[in-house]
Design a protein around this motif. Structure first.
Motif, PDB file in Angstrom:
ATOM      1  N   PHE A  15       0.672   2.067   8.282  1.00 12.79           N
ATOM      2  CA  PHE A  15       1.043   3.219   9.020  1.00 12.79           C
ATOM      3  C   PHE A  15       1.420   4.405   8.163  1.00 12.79           C
ATOM      4  O   PHE A  15       1.146   5.443   8.633  1.00 12.79           O
ATOM      5  N   GLY A  16       1.676   4.133   7.063  1.00  6.96           N
ATOM      6  CA  GLY A  16       1.971   5.442   6.049  1.00  6.96           C
ATOM      7  C   GLY A  16       0.879   6.165   6.008  1.00  6.96           C
ATOM      8  O   GLY A  16       0.805   7.485   5.673  1.00  6.96           O
ATOM      9  N   LEU A  17      -0.250   5.480   5.632  1.00  6.50           N
ATOM     10  CA  LEU A  17      -1.754   6.154   5.595  1.00  6.50           C
ATOM     11  C   LEU A  17      -1.997   6.945   6.874  1.00  6.50           C
ATOM     12  O   LEU A  17      -2.523   8.152   6.952  1.00  6.50           O
ATOM     13  N   VAL A  18      -1.851   6.277   7.955  1.00  9.72           N
ATOM     14  CA  VAL A  18      -2.163   7.069   9.356  1.00  9.72           C
ATOM     15  C   VAL A  18      -0.842   8.443   9.525  1.00  9.72           C
ATOM     16  O   VAL A  18      -1.454   9.258   9.825  1.00  9.72           O
ATOM     17  N   GLY A  67      -2.845  11.613   9.726  1.00  6.63           N
ATOM     18  CA  GLY A  67      -2.667  12.210  10.979  1.00  6.63           C
ATOM     19  C   GLY A  67      -2.031  13.619  10.976  1.00  6.63           C
ATOM     20  O   GLY A  67      -2.044  14.694  11.755  1.00  6.63           O
ATOM     21  N   PHE A  68      -1.030  13.630  10.068  1.00  6.21           N
ATOM     22  CA  PHE A  68      -0.331  14.865   9.792  1.00  6.21           C
ATOM     23  C   PHE A  68      -1.207  16.142   9.594  1.00  6.21           C
ATOM     24  O   PHE A  68      -1.092  17.161   9.845  1.00  6.21           O
ATOM     25  N   ALA A  69      -1.909  15.716   8.186  1.00  9.34           N
ATOM     26  CA  ALA A  69      -2.806  16.876   7.698  1.00  9.34           C
ATOM     27  C   ALA A  69      -3.683  17.132   9.089  1.00  9.34           C
ATOM     28  O   ALA A  69      -4.207  18.487   9.248  1.00  9.34           O
ATOM     29  N   PHE A  82      -4.960  12.544  18.788  1.00  6.74           N
ATOM     30  CA  PHE A  82      -4.955  12.412  17.325  1.00  6.74           C
ATOM     31  C   PHE A  82      -4.110  13.460  16.236  1.00  6.74           C
ATOM     32  O   PHE A  82      -3.831  13.151  15.254  1.00  6.74           O
ATOM     33  N   ALA A  83      -3.747  14.453  17.185  1.00  9.66           N
ATOM     34  CA  ALA A  83      -2.887  15.495  16.453  1.00  9.66           C
ATOM     35  C   ALA A  83      -1.391  15.010  16.966  1.00  9.66           C
ATOM     36  O   ALA A  83      -0.624  15.610  15.959  1.00  9.66           O
ATOM     37  N   TRP A 108       0.481  11.226  14.122  1.00  5.54           N
ATOM     38  CA  TRP A 108       1.312  11.009  13.018  1.00  5.54           C
ATOM     39  C   TRP A 108       2.992  10.812  13.416  1.00  5.54           C
ATOM     40  O   TRP A 108       3.728  10.027  12.906  1.00  5.54           O
ATOM     41  N   GLU A 109       3.081  11.400  14.643  1.00  5.39           N
ATOM     42  CA  GLU A 109       4.786  11.330  15.206  1.00  5.39           C
ATOM     43  C   GLU A 109       4.959   9.722  15.574  1.00  5.39           C
ATOM     44  O   GLU A 109       5.977   9.192  15.203  1.00  5.39           O
ATOM     45  N   PHE A 110       4.130   8.987  15.896  1.00  6.73           N
ATOM     46  CA  PHE A 110       4.047   7.551  16.333  1.00  6.73           C
ATOM     47  C   PHE A 110       4.193   6.812  15.098  1.00  6.73           C
ATOM     48  O   PHE A 110       4.937   5.868  14.688  1.00  6.73           O
ATOM     49  N   ALA A 111       3.245   7.280  13.858  1.00  3.94           N
ATOM     50  CA  ALA A 111       3.291   6.699  12.648  1.00  3.94           C
ATOM     51  C   ALA A 111       4.480   6.839  12.049  1.00  3.94           C
ATOM     52  O   ALA A 111       5.123   6.081  11.289  1.00  3.94           O
TER      53      ALA A 111
END
Length: 652
Positions: free
Chosen positions: A175-178, A182-184, A202-203, A206-209
């Motif tokens: 999830f850290g990788l996501v 995802g943030f990038a 997809f944008a 990262w908030e879920f991650a």
């Protein structure tokens, strides 16, 4: 051992969704509360899954997904049906196709994709023209992630078992990788196309991650009471002030969305702070009870606001009006929760069930809800769509049957209410032609096939953009059309994303005309603009001469006036006689220089503008016919009356 209850999480959900409603109703702004909502939802889901895994239970992604949707669907679908019914009753008739389409999109969790495709401006100032389903985008994103998350967790659990590594640490890595990727992606996508990024799963992933990562690391975080209190109040302040401090209309959901996510993280980490911590606000009984109604309030507040703005013919509300709307929304939320959500929750728990279903397992009961509710909802929407389609077909037939020589431009002195086309079809009143036959497609350049429509035996071709398509009524007899929307000859006013396609279109089209030599070709000669300018299409007279030298008769049509408002939609909200729905133009004056150049090149010049906007006055209705279908197109129905008027008086 079950994870410890965190009352601050419930309190922050109440705060976030209440701020969403308040910011929407009173300030017309985005609060950042939805981002908190998405973050918290992933935090709770991930916390539940890792807790079960550490108690020795293998992940069961499909049952997890089923149970989640069994809890979400009752309110989501019931509200969708109620919003559909209320919108069809109170919003403009022309919105009916959109309402049913978005009702379906919202009920099936792809509303965010629909809004992306429509390029809806979520930050538009005028909320009275917004969709009553616009807020369902976040539910769609959540639903999409809720399908992915259990599957991803199961994969990470499997990796942990195969590698004999700690499940929590492997999940944290995944999830850290996501989160990082995802943030990038979100930052980059927001820079390139913010409106599309706003609705993108997809944008937003990262908030879920971020919520998942916090759920995984929370047991390792140890803070003194004072630090927790400071973080908690900082988080609350951040959530409340986010919409005021950040330029959300220019930066969400990229870098700016870190603010609400970090603020929510601070609140969660502050759980268990001393009495003077944020729990003083978040853990009180009112906030905790309200959390049970917050989801329903989110569903109800937006359509209540949109419908009121239209019915009241206003763009904003006063404090008292807003308080009333919030009260109505809260009452509806209470009713939905009591009458729909709680009874179905009791059924899912096995405490209330029909006799025939009392022997069902918990998973089977969830399956009943997940199958039955969508079936009823989609069937209802399908019946509505069928009825609407039939009515729209009748309306198109009626519009085609309007006596062109007795209404519209042929009867400018008529001053009655608009009769045609029906409000159901005004906004799509384009000239329609059948697709080209296989024989026609076989005879033309492969690159032109997608643009071809009309009669295979036609010796008159209409070529160009949607304005050329709307000029088809000028032709008496069979027509073949080659239409590429937003593509003017010479690239005038063409957007960069279609520039290459447009250039190729005209190059191939010119070659096809010179090869086939149709008797007549109709094209646009100018491109008008919303600020009352017009530009002769670059090189159009040379192109006309090139064709006429080859024996092709060319009709060059002057573009109609455009405006910044949509006259038809304006009449729906403000009435046909509202001055704000009319505009003036200088383009009704003859363009003698253009006419001279076209005729010198051997072409025939047609100017309809004085019949569209007599004496420069552009009214939304003339001769009992709606004139404009949007801000830049005249209705096909009115243009048929223009043709009839020109036939009687070519000098008009």
């Amino acid at each position: 051992m079950a994870a410890k209850w965190i009352p601050e999480v419930q309190g922050v959900r109440t705060l976030a969704l209440a701020l969403v409603a308040a910011y929407h109703i009173w300030f017309g702004k985005v609060s950042g509360g939805v981002d908190v909502f998405l973050f918290i939802s992933a935090f709770l889901l991930t916390r539940s899954m890792i807790g079960a895994a550490e108690r020795g239970a293998a992940p069961r992604p499909l049952p997890t997904i089923l149970r989640r949707f069994a809890r979400l669907l009752p309110l989501t679908l019931t509200a969708a049906l109620l919003i559909t019914a209320a919108s069809l009753l109170w919003l403009p008739t022309s919105e009916s196709p959109m309402i049913l389409t978005q009702g379906f999109a919202s009920s099936t969790y792809w509303q965010n994709i629909y809004l992306q495709q429509q390029q809806i401006d979520y930050f538009a100032v005028d909320r009275s023209t917004a969709s009553p389903f616009q807020h369902y985008w976040s539910l769609a994103v959540q639903g999409q992630v809720f399908v992915i998350w259990p599957l991803l967790f199961a994969l990470l659990w499997f990796v942990a078992k195969m590698t004999k590594l700690d499940t929590r640490k492997v999940a944290l890595g995944g999830f850290g990788l996501v989160l990082v990727l995802g943030f990038a992606y979100s930052v980059r996508y927001t820079e390139v196309d913010q409106q599309a990024a706003y609705f993108s799963m997809f944008a937003r992933v990262w908030e879920f991650a971020a919520g998942a990562v916090l759920a995984l690391v929370l047991p390792w975080i140890r803070l003194p009471g004072v630090a927790k209190a400071v973080l908690g109040w900082a988080g609350v302040a951040g959530i409340v002030l986010c919409g005021w401090v950040l330029p959300v209309e220019a930066s969400f959901p990229g870098w700016a969305a870190l603010w609400p996510i970090l603020s929510a993280s601070f609140v969660v980490v502050s759980a268990g702070a001393p009495r003077y911590g944020a729990g003083l606000l978040l853990n009180n009984s009112l906030m905790q009870r309200a959390a049970g109604y917050s989801f329903a309030l989110y569903l109800t507040h937006w359509p209540v606001l949109v419908i009121y703005l239209f019915v009241a013919r206003t763009d904003s509300v006063s404090f008292l009006e807003g308080a009333g709307l919030l009260g109505i929304s809260a009452a509806l939320a209470w009713a939905l929760t009591k009458l729909v959500e709680l009874p179905i929750a009791e059924f899912l728990a096995g405490r209330q069930a029909p006799k025939r279903m009392r022997g069902l397992s918990a998973l089977a009961r969830a399956g009943v809800v997940v199958v039955a509710l969508p079936a009823v909802t989609l069937a209802t929407l399908g019946v509505g769509q069928g009825i609407l389609s039939a009515r729209m077909h009748e309306a198109r037939v009626e519009a085609l049957a309007v006596p062109a020589d007795s209404y519209g431009a042929s009867a400018l002195d008529l001053d009655g209410p608009p009769q045609w086309p029906s409000e159901l079809v005004v906004r799509e009143d384009l000239v329609q032609l059948p697709s080209c036959s296989r024989e026609t497609l076989a005879s033309i350049d492969d690159d032109l096939e997608q643009y071809c429509s009309g009669d295979e035996n036609a010796d008159t071709w209409v070529v160009g953009n949607s304005q050329a398509q709307q000029s088809i009524p000028l032709i008496d007899g069979p027509v073949r059309a080659y239409i590429l929307f937003s593509c003017q000859f010479g690239g005038e006013g063409v957007q960069p994303d279609v520039e290459d396609e447009c250039n190729a279109f005209w190059q191939n089209m010119t070659a096809q005309i010179l090869e086939d030599k149709p008797k007549t070709v109709l094209v646009m000669a100018t491109r008008s603009y919303e600020d009352d300018r017009e530009t002769e299409l670059p090189g159009i007279t040379d192109w006309i001469k090139r064709l006429t030298d080859e024996g092709v008769h060319v009709i060059a049509v002057r573009d109609a006036p455009r405006t910044t408002l949509n006259p038809f939609m304006c009449t729906e909200q403000w009435g046909v006689d509202a001055e704000r729905c009319s505009f003036t133009t200088s383009l009704a004056e003859p363009n003698i220089d253009l006419q001279t150049r076209v005729e010198a090149a051997g072409g025939e010049y047609i100017d309809r503008n004085n019949l569209i906007c007599p004496d420069g006055q552009c009214a939304p209705v003339r001769g009992d016919i709606y004139v404009f279908m949007d801000s830049s197109h005249v209705t096909a129905t009115y243009l048929r009356t223009v043709t009839a008027a020109l036939a009687r008086n070519p000098a008009a």
